[in-house]
Design a protein around this motif. Structure first.
Motif, PDB file in Angstrom:
ATOM      1  N   TYR A 134      19.635  50.632  35.492  1.00 29.44           N
ATOM      2  CA  TYR A 134      20.513  49.726  36.233  1.00 29.44           C
ATOM      3  C   TYR A 134      20.515  48.308  35.671  1.00 29.44           C
ATOM      4  O   TYR A 134      21.443  47.551  35.917  1.00 29.44           O
ATOM      5  N   PHE A 135      19.495  47.950  34.913  1.00 29.10           N
ATOM      6  CA  PHE A 135      19.473  46.621  34.305  1.00 29.10           C
ATOM      7  C   PHE A 135      20.543  46.470  33.227  1.00 29.10           C
ATOM      8  O   PHE A 135      20.881  45.360  32.839  1.00 29.10           O
ATOM      9  N   LYS A 136      21.082  47.581  32.762  1.00 29.33           N
ATOM     10  CA  LYS A 136      22.159  47.545  31.765  1.00 29.33           C
ATOM     11  C   LYS A 136      23.547  47.482  32.406  1.00 29.33           C
ATOM     12  O   LYS A 136      24.535  47.225  31.730  1.00 29.33           O
ATOM     13  N   HIS A 137      23.645  47.720  33.699  1.00 32.07           N
ATOM     14  CA  HIS A 137      24.944  47.728  34.377  1.00 32.07           C
ATOM     15  C   HIS A 137      25.704  46.412  34.268  1.00 32.07           C
ATOM     16  O   HIS A 137      26.916  46.437  34.037  1.00 32.07           O
ATOM     17  N   PRO A 138      25.060  45.244  34.423  1.00 30.75           N
ATOM     18  CA  PRO A 138      25.832  43.996  34.271  1.00 30.75           C
ATOM     19  C   PRO A 138      26.495  43.866  32.897  1.00 30.75           C
ATOM     20  O   PRO A 138      27.609  43.357  32.790  1.00 30.75           O
ATOM     21  N   GLY A 139      25.835  44.332  31.858  1.00 32.41           N
ATOM     22  CA  GLY A 139      26.432  44.289  30.522  1.00 32.41           C
ATOM     23  C   GLY A 139      27.646  45.192  30.407  1.00 32.41           C
ATOM     24  O   GLY A 139      28.627  44.847  29.743  1.00 32.41           O
ATOM     25  N   ILE A 140      27.582  46.352  31.055  1.00 28.67           N
ATOM     26  CA  ILE A 140      28.720  47.268  31.050  1.00 28.67           C
ATOM     27  C   ILE A 140      29.906  46.627  31.771  1.00 28.67           C
ATOM     28  O   ILE A 140      31.045  46.678  31.302  1.00 28.67           O
ATOM     29  N   VAL A 141      29.633  45.994  32.911  1.00 29.98           N
ATOM     30  CA  VAL A 141      30.699  45.330  33.672  1.00 29.98           C
ATOM     31  C   VAL A 141      31.280  44.165  32.868  1.00 29.98           C
ATOM     32  O   VAL A 141      32.500  43.989  32.791  1.00 29.98           O
ATOM     33  N   ALA A 142      30.411  43.370  32.244  1.00 34.50           N
ATOM     34  CA  ALA A 142      30.891  42.233  31.435  1.00 34.50           C
ATOM     35  C   ALA A 142      31.761  42.717  30.284  1.00 34.50           C
ATOM     36  O   ALA A 142      32.817  42.142  30.003  1.00 34.50           O
ATOM     37  N   ALA A 143      31.355  43.785  29.627  1.00 37.04           N
ATOM     38  CA  ALA A 143      32.140  44.324  28.517  1.00 37.04           C
ATOM     39  C   ALA A 143      33.501  44.819  28.989  1.00 37.04           C
ATOM     40  O   ALA A 143      34.492  44.734  28.258  1.00 37.04           O
ATOM     41  N   ALA A 144      33.571  45.301  30.225  1.00 41.54           N
ATOM     42  CA  ALA A 144      34.837  45.800  30.779  1.00 41.54           C
ATOM     43  C   ALA A 144      35.859  44.682  30.933  1.00 41.54           C
ATOM     44  O   ALA A 144      37.058  44.929  30.974  1.00 41.54           O
ATOM     45  N   HIS A 145      35.395  43.436  31.021  1.00 39.65           N
ATOM     46  CA  HIS A 145      36.291  42.299  31.185  1.00 39.65           C
ATOM     47  C   HIS A 145      36.762  41.732  29.844  1.00 39.65           C
ATOM     48  O   HIS A 145      37.432  40.716  29.808  1.00 39.65           O
ATOM     49  N   ARG A 146      36.454  42.387  28.756  1.00 38.35           N
ATOM     50  CA  ARG A 146      36.874  41.912  27.436  1.00 38.35           C
ATOM     51  C   ARG A 146      38.097  42.679  26.951  1.00 38.35           C
ATOM     52  O   ARG A 146      38.125  43.165  25.843  1.00 38.35           O
ATOM     53  N   ARG A 147      39.091  42.765  27.789  1.00 34.43           N
ATOM     54  CA  ARG A 147      40.332  43.446  27.429  1.00 34.43           C
ATOM     55  C   ARG A 147      41.346  42.426  26.973  1.00 34.43           C
ATOM     56  O   ARG A 147      41.232  41.236  27.253  1.00 34.43           O
ATOM     57  N   GLY A 148      42.396  42.891  26.340  1.00 26.46           N
ATOM     58  CA  GLY A 148      43.429  42.004  25.828  1.00 26.46           C
ATOM     59  C   GLY A 148      44.166  41.219  26.891  1.00 26.46           C
ATOM     60  O   GLY A 148      44.620  40.107  26.649  1.00 26.46           O
ATOM     61  N   ASP A 149      44.276  41.762  28.102  1.00 30.87           N
ATOM     62  CA  ASP A 149      45.030  41.096  29.156  1.00 30.87           C
ATOM     63  C   ASP A 149      44.151  40.237  30.065  1.00 30.87           C
ATOM     64  O   ASP A 149      44.591  39.770  31.106  1.00 30.87           O
ATOM     65  N   VAL A 150      42.923  39.982  29.656  1.00 30.85           N
ATOM     66  CA  VAL A 150      42.001  39.238  30.510  1.00 30.85           C
ATOM     67  C   VAL A 150      42.492  37.810  30.765  1.00 30.85           C
ATOM     68  O   VAL A 150      42.313  37.278  31.865  1.00 30.85           O
ATOM     69  N   ALA A 151      43.155  37.192  29.795  1.00 30.97           N
ATOM     70  CA  ALA A 151      43.671  35.823  30.000  1.00 30.97           C
ATOM     71  C   ALA A 151      44.760  35.824  31.073  1.00 30.97           C
ATOM     72  O   ALA A 151      44.797  34.939  31.934  1.00 30.97           O
ATOM     73  N   GLU A 152      45.626  36.825  31.042  1.00 26.59           N
ATOM     74  CA  GLU A 152      46.689  36.930  32.052  1.00 26.59           C
ATOM     75  C   GLU A 152      46.100  37.161  33.438  1.00 26.59           C
ATOM     76  O   GLU A 152      46.518  36.536  34.422  1.00 26.59           O
ATOM     77  N   ILE A 153      45.119  38.028  33.537  1.00 23.62           N
ATOM     78  CA  ILE A 153      44.450  38.288  34.814  1.00 23.62           C
ATOM     79  C   ILE A 153      43.748  37.018  35.292  1.00 23.62           C
ATOM     80  O   ILE A 153      43.795  36.681  36.474  1.00 23.62           O
ATOM     81  N   GLY A 154      43.134  36.289  34.377  1.00 17.17           N
ATOM     82  CA  GLY A 154      42.467  35.037  34.726  1.00 17.17           C
ATOM     83  C   GLY A 154      43.436  34.012  35.285  1.00 17.17           C
ATOM     84  O   GLY A 154      43.147  33.367  36.310  1.00 17.17           O
ATOM     85  N   ARG A 155      44.579  33.859  34.635  1.00 15.97           N
ATOM     86  CA  ARG A 155      45.591  32.907  35.128  1.00 15.97           C
ATOM     87  C   ARG A 155      46.097  33.297  36.512  1.00 15.97           C
ATOM     88  O   ARG A 155      46.248  32.449  37.399  1.00 15.97           O
ATOM     89  N   ALA A 156      46.359  34.577  36.702  1.00 17.84           N
ATOM     90  CA  ALA A 156      46.855  35.043  37.999  1.00 17.84           C
ATOM     91  C   ALA A 156      45.793  34.855  39.086  1.00 17.84           C
ATOM     92  O   ALA A 156      46.123  34.510  40.225  1.00 17.84           O
ATOM     93  N   THR A 157      44.532  35.051  38.738  1.00 12.34           N
ATOM     94  CA  THR A 157      43.456  34.845  39.707  1.00 12.34           C
ATOM     95  C   THR A 157      43.342  33.371  40.066  1.00 12.34           C
ATOM     96  O   THR A 157      43.211  33.019  41.247  1.00 12.34           O
ATOM     97  N   LEU A 158      43.412  32.501  39.067  1.00 17.53           N
ATOM     98  CA  LEU A 158      43.389  31.053  39.338  1.00 17.53           C
ATOM     99  C   LEU A 158      44.494  30.668  40.313  1.00 17.53           C
ATOM    100  O   LEU A 158      44.263  29.941  41.282  1.00 17.53           O
ATOM    101  N   GLU A 159      45.689  31.168  40.057  1.00 19.81           N
ATOM    102  CA  GLU A 159      46.833  30.840  40.921  1.00 19.81           C
ATOM    103  C   GLU A 159      46.617  31.357  42.344  1.00 19.81           C
ATOM    104  O   GLU A 159      46.915  30.675  43.316  1.00 19.81           O
ATOM    105  N   ALA A 160      46.080  32.565  42.464  1.00 20.86           N
ATOM    106  CA  ALA A 160      45.862  33.161  43.789  1.00 20.86           C
ATOM    107  C   ALA A 160      44.783  32.426  44.588  1.00 20.86           C
ATOM    108  O   ALA A 160      44.800  32.450  45.807  1.00 20.86           O
ATOM    109  N   LEU A 161      43.862  31.761  43.899  1.00 16.16           N
ATOM    110  CA  LEU A 161      42.769  31.070  44.585  1.00 16.16           C
ATOM    111  C   LEU A 161      43.080  29.619  44.922  1.00 16.16           C
ATOM    112  O   LEU A 161      42.372  29.009  45.728  1.00 16.16           O
ATOM    113  N   ARG A 162      44.129  29.062  44.313  1.00 16.14           N
ATOM    114  CA  ARG A 162      44.458  27.654  44.582  1.00 16.14           C
ATOM    115  C   ARG A 162      44.666  27.443  46.079  1.00 16.14           C
ATOM    116  O   ARG A 162      45.367  28.189  46.735  1.00 16.14           O
TER     117      ARG A 162
END
Length: 143
Positions: A74-102
């Motif tokens: 289970y100590f490796k699970h955070p690394g697996i989750v972090a790697a899952a966020h390294r997709r090509g559309d992560v910048a778009e998801i990040g921008r949309a999340t920023l907008e939704a949280l404003r």
């Protein structure tokens, strides 16, 4: 208080955040979910208002879950989750999340929803991290 709740994963990850959102709303807070597009209808069907941060393909979610299920350390699970966020559309998801949280006074982010954690930090919004436990249960809500 305006509270944005951010989650990602499967229906099993969504439903506890739906319950939390509804509970906060019943106590007078302006609470809403920030979720992948594929969770929008489920959230709204359960009476929780939601904003989308974009699409997270089902095959991507299933791939990450498969890696988590197969990794017994289970100590490796955070690394697996972090790697899952390294997709090509992560910048778009990040921008949309920023907008939704404003405008939110507080962000409650699922511990695997890195986009919620980072966006709260960038916007300087107080953050609470919700950790579902047990972390991974194979169930009917895996998809």
């Amino acid at each position: 208080m305006r509270i944005a709740l951010v989650t990602v994963g499967t229906t099993g990850d969504l439903l506890p955040f739906v319950a939390l959102t509804k509970g906060l709303r019943s106590r007078g807070h302006d609470a809403y979910l920030v979720v992948p597009e594929q969770f929008m209808a489920t959230a709204e069907r359960h009476g929780a208002p939601a904003r989308s941060f974009g699409d997270v393909p089902r095959d991507h979610v299933e791939s990450v879950i498969g890696k988590l299920i197969n990794e017994r350390n289970y100590f490796k699970h955070p690394g697996i989750v972090a790697a899952a966020h390294r997709r090509g559309d992560v910048a778009e998801i990040g921008r949309a999340t920023l907008e939704a949280l404003r405008g939110a006074d507080l962000v409650v982010s699922h511990n695997i929803a890195v986009m919620g954690i980072v966006a709260a930090e960038l916007l300087r919004i107080p953050l609470a991290i919700a950790h579902l436990f047990p972390n991974l249960i194979k169930s009917q809500h895996m998809t």
